[in-house]
Structure formats: C-alpha cells, structure tokens
Write a protein that holds these residues in place. Sequence first.
Motif, PDB file in Angstrom:
ATOM      1  N   THR A   1     -13.967  -4.269   2.489  1.00  0.00           N
ATOM      2  CA  THR A   1     -13.069  -5.386   2.179  1.00  0.00           C
ATOM      3  C   THR A   1     -11.655  -4.870   1.991  1.00  0.00           C
ATOM      4  N   MET A   2     -11.431  -4.116   0.926  1.00  0.00           N
ATOM      5  CA  MET A   2     -10.088  -3.613   0.643  1.00  0.00           C
ATOM      6  C   MET A   2      -9.584  -2.697   1.750  1.00  0.00           C
ATOM      7  N   VAL A   3     -10.481  -1.983   2.419  1.00  0.00           N
ATOM      8  CA  VAL A   3     -10.048  -1.106   3.515  1.00  0.00           C
ATOM      9  C   VAL A   3      -9.689  -1.893   4.774  1.00  0.00           C
ATOM     10  N   LYS A   4     -10.106  -3.170   4.842  1.00  0.00           N
ATOM     11  CA  LYS A   4      -9.833  -3.986   6.035  1.00  0.00           C
ATOM     12  C   LYS A   4      -8.880  -5.142   5.768  1.00  0.00           C
ATOM     13  N   LYS A   5      -8.464  -5.321   4.539  1.00  0.00           N
ATOM     14  CA  LYS A   5      -7.598  -6.465   4.233  1.00  0.00           C
ATOM     15  C   LYS A   5      -6.327  -6.386   5.074  1.00  0.00           C
ATOM     16  N   ASN A   6      -5.768  -7.536   5.401  1.00  0.00           N
ATOM     17  CA  ASN A   6      -4.632  -7.573   6.314  1.00  0.00           C
ATOM     18  C   ASN A   6      -3.706  -8.738   5.962  1.00  0.00           C
ATOM     19  N   TRP A   7      -2.604  -8.806   6.671  1.00  0.00           N
ATOM     20  CA  TRP A   7      -1.569  -9.795   6.373  1.00  0.00           C
ATOM     21  C   TRP A   7      -1.616 -10.988   7.319  1.00  0.00           C
ATOM     22  N   PHE A   8      -2.772 -11.316   7.859  1.00  0.00           N
ATOM     23  CA  PHE A   8      -2.890 -12.463   8.754  1.00  0.00           C
ATOM     24  C   PHE A   8      -2.325 -13.721   8.086  1.00  0.00           C
ATOM     25  N   ASN A   9      -1.510 -14.452   8.812  1.00  0.00           N
ATOM     26  CA  ASN A   9      -0.836 -15.669   8.326  1.00  0.00           C
ATOM     27  C   ASN A   9       0.166 -15.391   7.209  1.00  0.00           C
ATOM     28  N   GLY A  10       0.391 -14.122   6.903  1.00  0.00           N
ATOM     29  CA  GLY A  10       1.298 -13.819   5.796  1.00  0.00           C
ATOM     30  C   GLY A  10       0.766 -14.272   4.456  1.00  0.00           C
ATOM     31  N   LEU A  11      -0.556 -14.389   4.353  1.00  0.00           N
ATOM     32  CA  LEU A  11      -1.152 -14.853   3.093  1.00  0.00           C
ATOM     33  C   LEU A  11      -1.023 -13.801   1.999  1.00  0.00           C
ATOM     34  N   LYS A  12      -0.901 -14.265   0.779  1.00  0.00           N
ATOM     35  CA  LYS A  12      -0.836 -13.359  -0.365  1.00  0.00           C
ATOM     36  C   LYS A  12      -2.078 -12.486  -0.399  1.00  0.00           C
ATOM     37  N   MET A  13      -1.862 -11.192  -0.447  1.00  0.00           N
ATOM     38  CA  MET A  13      -2.975 -10.265  -0.459  1.00  0.00           C
ATOM     39  C   MET A  13      -3.532 -10.138  -1.882  1.00  0.00           C
ATOM     40  N   PRO A  14      -4.863 -10.105  -2.040  1.00  0.00           N
ATOM     41  CA  PRO A  14      -5.423 -10.009  -3.383  1.00  0.00           C
ATOM     42  C   PRO A  14      -4.976  -8.750  -4.111  1.00  0.00           C
ATOM     43  N   ALA A  15      -4.698  -8.907  -5.377  1.00  0.00           N
ATOM     44  CA  ALA A  15      -4.441  -7.756  -6.228  1.00  0.00           C
ATOM     45  C   ALA A  15      -5.740  -6.974  -6.414  1.00  0.00           C
ATOM     46  N   ILE A  16      -5.628  -5.773  -6.955  1.00  0.00           N
ATOM     47  CA  ILE A  16      -6.802  -4.957  -7.263  1.00  0.00           C
ATOM     48  C   ILE A  16      -6.840  -4.744  -8.768  1.00  0.00           C
ATOM     49  N   VAL A  17      -7.938  -5.146  -9.369  1.00  0.00           N
ATOM     50  CA  VAL A  17      -8.127  -5.060 -10.817  1.00  0.00           C
ATOM     51  C   VAL A  17      -9.388  -4.248 -11.082  1.00  0.00           C
ATOM     52  N   VAL A  18      -9.350  -3.390 -12.087  1.00  0.00           N
ATOM     53  CA  VAL A  18     -10.517  -2.587 -12.463  1.00  0.00           C
ATOM     54  C   VAL A  18     -10.902  -2.901 -13.894  1.00  0.00           C
ATOM     55  N   ARG A  19     -12.158  -3.260 -14.081  1.00  0.00           N
ATOM     56  CA  ARG A  19     -12.712  -3.378 -15.438  1.00  0.00           C
ATOM     57  C   ARG A  19     -13.301  -2.015 -15.796  1.00  0.00           C
TER      58      ARG A  19
END
Length: 367
Positions: A327-345
């Motif tokens: 997921t995070m290794v493939k995330k992209n800017w398609f449509n210029g959508l806001k990219m998810p932040a990364i949070v660690v519990r």
Amino acid sequence: MKISTPYYLIDEKKLLRNLKIIQQVRRLSGARSVLALKCFSTWSVFALMREYMDGTTSSSLFEARLGFEKFGKETHAYCVGYSEEDIRAVTQFADKIIFNSVSQLDRYYDIAKSAKLGLRVNPGISYSHFDLADPARSYSRLGVVDKAMLAKQIPRLSGLLFHYNCENDDFDAFSRQLDTIGEHYGDLLEKLQWISLGGGLYFTKEGYPVEKFCQKLAEFAKRFDLQVYLEPGESAITGCAELVTRVVDLVQNEIDIAIVDASVEAHMLDLLIYRQAAKLDTGGRGRYRYMVAGRSCLAGDVFGTFQFNEKLEIGSEIRFADAAGYTMVKKNWFNGLKMPAIVVRRLNGTEELVKEFDYTDFINCLS
C-alpha cells in the motif's frame, strides 16, 4: 490526538505478533529472515523490526540503499535488470548481490565480485493464486531456467535465490516444493553457502504449523550444509495496519454508495490490480449495506460492498483492515488527491504522526 483522514495507522503491538513468530522460526530452524522492502518500506518502525529480523532484501538500487541506511544488518540486493550505474552504486553497501540472469552476471561480474554473488533460479514450480504474480508463468523472465547453464556459474556464486511463492499458506505444498528443489538442484546446492527461498510464505497466518515448518527448514539446511534465508514481506506485516477514512458523500444508484476521502487507485492499488475487495473488521453482518467507493475519477475506484451496523453519515469513519503490505510502497498522486498520512501506534499505546504529505510533496513529484 486528532489526525485528519485519510491516514495509514500502523499498530506496533499487532506488528510484534508477526515478528515474534519470525523470531521463533529463526530460533528453531536456523533460517535467517530479511524483510522484503518491495512489500513494506515504512522505516519509522524499523527500530522494532530489526530486533527480530536479520536485514533487508530489495528489488532496486533505491530499496537496497534504504535497507542499508535505515535498517542496517544484512543488505541483500536483487533487481530484475541492473544498469551499470546501479551495480557500481550497490557494491558500496550490499552484502549479497543477486542477479536475475546469467547475462547480467557475465556483464557485471568484475564490478560486483567483491560481494557475495547469487543467481535467481526459476525452478518451473510455483504457488500463486494469480497468474499476474506467478514467477513460473509462461515466458517468465524471472530467474534462470536452464540448469546446465546454471551449473557452469557455480564457481562464481555463493548462493541461489528461489522465489516461487505468492501467499502460500499450505505447508504440505511448501514441503513438496522444497523436496523437489532438493532433488533437482541438490548437486549444485552442496557446493554453495546459502539459499534464499524468497517470500510469499504465509507462515505467520493463524493456525499455520510453525514447528513443522521449522523442522523442514532445519532438515533441508543440514542436508545440504546451507544457510537458509527467508524473505518475508506480507508475513512480517500482515494485519498490523489500517487505512482510516471518512465518508464525504452519500449517493444512490440502485444501491447506497458511500464515497470516502481516499482512493483504491491511489492508496490501495494492489486491490485494483488483483480485483479484490478491501477488508473491514466489522464482521459483515450489519443491517445496512453500502458500496464504499473512492473519490478519484476512475469509475471502478471501489473498495467493496459491506454490511454496516449503523447507517453511514457524512463524516462517518471507515477503517480498511490489513493495509500495510503493498500500500504505502505503491501510493501515488493520481488525481492529485491528498495522500494519506502515516501514523504509528507505538508499543506503549501512544500514536505518533510520523509523516504528512502536502501540496509541496505533490508538486515536487512533477516538473
């Protein structure tokens, strides 16, 4: 802590569950485990992972460098096709360099021979639910097929890579495959120092016979006097993360459709590639049925159809499960959508916002 959606939430306690199984396999079998960065490269949790794993393996120069700089320990470098620039760079930090073909080994041997060298083998057997991910599919470019050609390279090698599995949770199938490899390649393995069995072995799945798995690995290593390596990706991180989203619109076209502030195309691309639905930890028995879709312009940007216990509203939170691998290794800017932040519990329960993306990140990916 209030965090704006969408964001990936990695839970270290859930991650630790997988890591302890990996540690058990290392202890009982003697096999070493190197994290497959192609699946998961989120280095904000590497401090925890390095306590339970032996290093990293890669599919490119950049992944190999990331493993060396952020994980440490052993750094295995593999790529389907190196350039000369890649090889000159990777020799500066890789412990093992694994070539995909004899032609690449020939071309770069003099440059790379200071490292321990390996070749990928295509044994003609595999376990995969998808032809797209089957390393032994027809006309596969992945690995050396000709055993006679392979045998001629043994004096230049210290080991071989056999990566032929994808989500193999069947121990009996794994056992038969390993026997086949031993029977067909044993005369070559006896002349080497190590073998990597690649990734795609789902030995952290609930109910998997871990002790039998360890015994099989230990017997194989003893028979051929080899150091066995595993390359867990999904097995290391399965079940440890969620993609947290919120509903931004509700529409109706024969069925109720909830649109969330994320996208399959941009944020869980593997689901689209393999035509799979996302997972929800809701039990799936609720009264209210909704198709949940992303907010990109792609008509097929759909997470799936699910049953909810309560009616959805604008602002309702939806958490997609098992959102770490690919997921995070493939995330992209398609449509210029806001990219998810990364949070660690973290293990102590605190949630840490480790990375946010904004317009600057978007525009810096373009020119």
